[in-house]
Design an enzyme around this catalytic site. Structure first.
Site, PDB file in Angstrom:
ATOM      1  N   SER A 177       0.682  -1.281   0.341  1.00  0.00           N
ATOM      2  CA  SER A 177       0.138   0.074   0.042  1.00  0.00           C
ATOM      3  C   SER A 177       0.970   1.349  -0.021  1.00  0.00           C
ATOM      4  O   SER A 177       1.928   1.065   0.633  1.00  0.00           O
ATOM      5  CB  SER A 177      -1.003   0.066   1.272  1.00  0.00           C
ATOM      6  N   TYR A 228      -2.163  -1.719  11.049  1.00  0.00           N
ATOM      7  CA  TYR A 228      -2.452  -2.297   9.440  1.00  0.00           C
ATOM      8  C   TYR A 228      -1.314  -1.747   8.499  1.00  0.00           C
ATOM      9  O   TYR A 228      -0.714  -2.692   7.768  1.00  0.00           O
ATOM     10  CB  TYR A 228      -3.834  -1.627   9.055  1.00  0.00           C
ATOM     11  N   LYS A 239       1.858  -3.989   6.352  1.00  0.00           N
ATOM     12  CA  LYS A 239       2.229  -3.943   5.102  1.00  0.00           C
ATOM     13  C   LYS A 239       3.804  -3.629   4.933  1.00  0.00           C
ATOM     14  O   LYS A 239       4.655  -4.310   4.253  1.00  0.00           O
ATOM     15  CB  LYS A 239       1.731  -2.846   4.203  1.00  0.00           C
TER      16      LYS A 239
HETATM   17  C1  UD1 Z   1      -6.862   4.030   3.968  1.00  0.00           C
HETATM   18  C2  UD1 Z   1      -5.422   3.581   4.124  1.00  0.00           C
HETATM   19  C3  UD1 Z   1      -4.994   2.701   2.837  1.00  0.00           C
HETATM   20  C4  UD1 Z   1      -6.023   1.740   2.840  1.00  0.00           C
HETATM   21  C5  UD1 Z   1      -7.178   2.234   2.457  1.00  0.00           C
HETATM   22  C6  UD1 Z   1      -8.297   1.171   2.121  1.00  0.00           C
HETATM   23  C7  UD1 Z   1      -3.769   4.718   5.171  1.00  0.00           C
HETATM   24  C8  UD1 Z   1      -3.001   6.278   5.540  1.00  0.00           C
HETATM   25  N1  UD1 Z   1      -4.298   4.777   4.389  1.00  0.00           N
HETATM   26  O1  UD1 Z   1      -6.747   5.115   2.807  1.00  0.00           O
HETATM   27  O2  UD1 Z   1      -3.411   2.253   3.302  1.00  0.00           O
HETATM   28  O3  UD1 Z   1      -5.441   1.003   1.369  1.00  0.00           O
HETATM   29  O4  UD1 Z   1      -7.514   3.110   3.619  1.00  0.00           O
HETATM   30  O5  UD1 Z   1      -8.525   0.376   3.361  1.00  0.00           O
HETATM   31  O6  UD1 Z   1      -3.545   4.084   6.298  1.00  0.00           O
HETATM   32  N2  UD1 Z   1     -13.037  10.544   3.908  1.00  0.00           N
HETATM   33  C9  UD1 Z   1     -14.121  11.487   4.003  1.00  0.00           C
HETATM   34  N3  UD1 Z   1     -15.305  10.733   4.437  1.00  0.00           N
HETATM   35  C10 UD1 Z   1     -15.547   9.612   4.736  1.00  0.00           C
HETATM   36  C11 UD1 Z   1     -14.567   8.711   4.392  1.00  0.00           C
HETATM   37  C12 UD1 Z   1     -13.245   9.232   4.031  1.00  0.00           C
HETATM   38  O7  UD1 Z   1     -13.935  12.640   3.894  1.00  0.00           O
HETATM   39  O8  UD1 Z   1     -16.639   9.219   5.028  1.00  0.00           O
HETATM   40  C13 UD1 Z   1     -12.085  11.172   3.114  1.00  0.00           C
HETATM   41  C14 UD1 Z   1     -10.617  10.787   4.222  1.00  0.00           C
HETATM   42  O9  UD1 Z   1     -10.460  12.110   5.077  1.00  0.00           O
HETATM   43  C15 UD1 Z   1      -9.398  10.842   3.055  1.00  0.00           C
HETATM   44  C16 UD1 Z   1     -10.246  10.278   1.958  1.00  0.00           C
HETATM   45  O10 UD1 Z   1     -11.466  10.348   2.165  1.00  0.00           O
HETATM   46  O11 UD1 Z   1      -8.827  12.065   2.799  1.00  0.00           O
HETATM   47  C17 UD1 Z   1      -9.767   8.810   1.589  1.00  0.00           C
HETATM   48  O12 UD1 Z   1     -10.278   8.139   2.638  1.00  0.00           O
HETATM   49  P1  UD1 Z   1     -10.316   6.318   2.588  1.00  0.00           P
HETATM   50  O13 UD1 Z   1     -11.232   5.874   1.574  1.00  0.00           O
HETATM   51  O14 UD1 Z   1     -10.592   6.039   4.024  1.00  0.00           O
HETATM   52  O15 UD1 Z   1      -8.800   5.989   2.316  1.00  0.00           O
HETATM   53  P2  UD1 Z   1      -7.208   6.237   2.826  1.00  0.00           P
HETATM   54  O16 UD1 Z   1      -7.599   6.962   4.322  1.00  0.00           O
HETATM   55  O17 UD1 Z   1      -6.831   7.323   2.103  1.00  0.00           O
END
Ligand code: UD1
Length: 344
Positions: free
Chosen positions: A127, A152, A156
């Site tokens: 990842s 997690y 990795k």
């Molecule tokens: C996380 C993990 C990544 C993993 C992925 C899928 C880390 C740093 N990242 O990615 O390794 O592969 O999950 O399991 O550990 N967001 C919102 N609202 C929501 C959900 C998310 O605004 O309800 C935003 C988050 O703040 C972020 C972006 O969307 O900025 C992406 O979030 P998310 O889909 O959870 O993925 P990551 O956190 O990037």
């Protein structure tokens, strides 16, 4: 037939899409999955798309006897793609031992059994989390590895190191470490896709569930980041594009003499897209409005990260080609299919 491939965690989100692409490319797939976060019906979806039902073993890769039985039953496995892992960042903070035990014991067992079963190569799903909060974007495969911010993420990093140490010790195997950015979307047939348990923690499943009315509102975590629109930036990669990269990695390890025993590739689009831009892309692609509100930052979030994918483009001969709008359409069609089936 190009040969037998073991896909651990093959009924999961990325595993199922990869199984389809492997079968399309002429590989024979054996899936092992404990169904802890997936469903046996996924095999029907895979079969409807590719016309082939993969072999299926319900079992746990932390159980070495189960794996030994599998290798005895299915002779001549040439390669492994290891997707069998727990993947929820938040849960890993609550249950670290479960994460270390599951994700690492699985890997140790597979590595140990490879030489004696003459399995030549293994692909690890790693990842972009290994880059932490990068000093500059896009990140290349040589960008610094930062201290993991969750168990997690640490599994990795450790998995990458374990494979490197094993190969350095002279183990007769090859490995490709694939560092995914943010996999999203579903198969264009809407036969397979992501099926999160409970309330989704990741952005796209939460977004599509909000768009269909299962959730009332999407929370956007922060609009005060140092980015053009203030929301976080990610590299959202279509899951089918991502799946195809696994076929390229396996082909290279099995067929190309130039392949090093250990290679690492970023798998992303090469473009950063903000959370607000993603919501816009969804609305544009589907014509469906997503009610959302800006809330505070989520603890542990990275401000911005996207990948330089030149290495995968040039050496694997792979490139992400599906647009973010098209990807959002597939995510929406999958959500509609889940409703049609009465699942969500
Ligand atoms: C996380 C993990 C990544 C993993 C992925 C899928 C880390 C740093 N990242 O990615 O390794 O592969 O999950 O399991 O550990 N967001 C919102 N609202 C929501 C959900 C998310 O605004 O309800 C935003 C988050 O703040 C972020 C972006 O969307 O900025 C992406 O979030 P998310 O889909 O959870 O993925 P990551 O956190 O990037």
């Amino acid at each position: 037939m190009k040969g037998r491939i073991l896909v651990t965690g093959g009924t999961g989100y990325i595993g199922s899409h990869t199984t389809v692409e492997l079968q399309n490319a002429g590989y024979e797939v054996i899936i092992i999955d404990n169904l802890s976060n997936s469903n046996e019906n996924v095999l029907d979806g895979i079969e409807r798309i590719s016309g082939i039902r993969p072999h299926f073993v319900k079992g746990d890769c932390t159980d070495i006897d189960c794996l030994k039985k599998l290798f005895a039953e299915y002779c001549g496995i040439k390669g492994i793609i290891n997707f069998a892992a727990c993947k929820a960042v938040g849960e890993s903070v609550q249950k670290p031992l479960q994460y270390y035990r599951n994700n690492l014991n699985t890997l140790y067992n597979l590595l140990e059994l490879m030489p004696e079963n003459d399995v030549k190569c293994i692909v690890l799903s790693s990842s972009c989390t290994v880059y932490g909060e990068p000093d500059e974007n896009p990140v290349t495969e040589n960008s610094p590895i930062k201290k993991a911010t969750s168990p997690y993420g640490n599994t990795k990093q450790i998995a990458e190191e374990v494979i490197a140490d094993y190969i350095n010790s002279g183990a007769p195997i090859k490995s490709t470490l694939l560092r995914y950015f943010n996999p999203v979307g579903a198969h264009p047939s809407a036969e397979i896709g992501e099926l999160p348990n409970g309330v989704p923690q990741n952005l796209v499943p939460f977004l599509t569930q909000t768009a269909i009315g299962v959730r009332s509102e999407l929370s956007v975590f922060g609009n005060d980041y140092n980015t053009p629109d203030g929301s976080c930036i990610r590299d959202f990669i279509n899951v089918v594009d991502l799946a195809k990269a696994h076929v390229c990695a396996l082909d290279r390890m099995l067929e190309n003499d130039d392949c090093e025993s250990l290679e690492t590739y970023n798998l992303g689009t090469g473009n950063g897209v903000s959370v607000l831009e993603l919501i816009n892309a969804f609305e544009k692609a589907t014509g469906v409005k997503v009610p959302y509100k800006i809330v505070g930052r989520r603890a542990g979030d990275i401000e911005k990260v996207w990948g330089d994918t030149t290495k995968a483009n040039e050496i694997l001969g792979w490139k992400a080609c599906i647009s973010i709008e098209e990807t959002m359409r597939t995510a929406w069609n999958w959500q509609l299919k889940l409703r049609e089936r009465g699942i969500m």
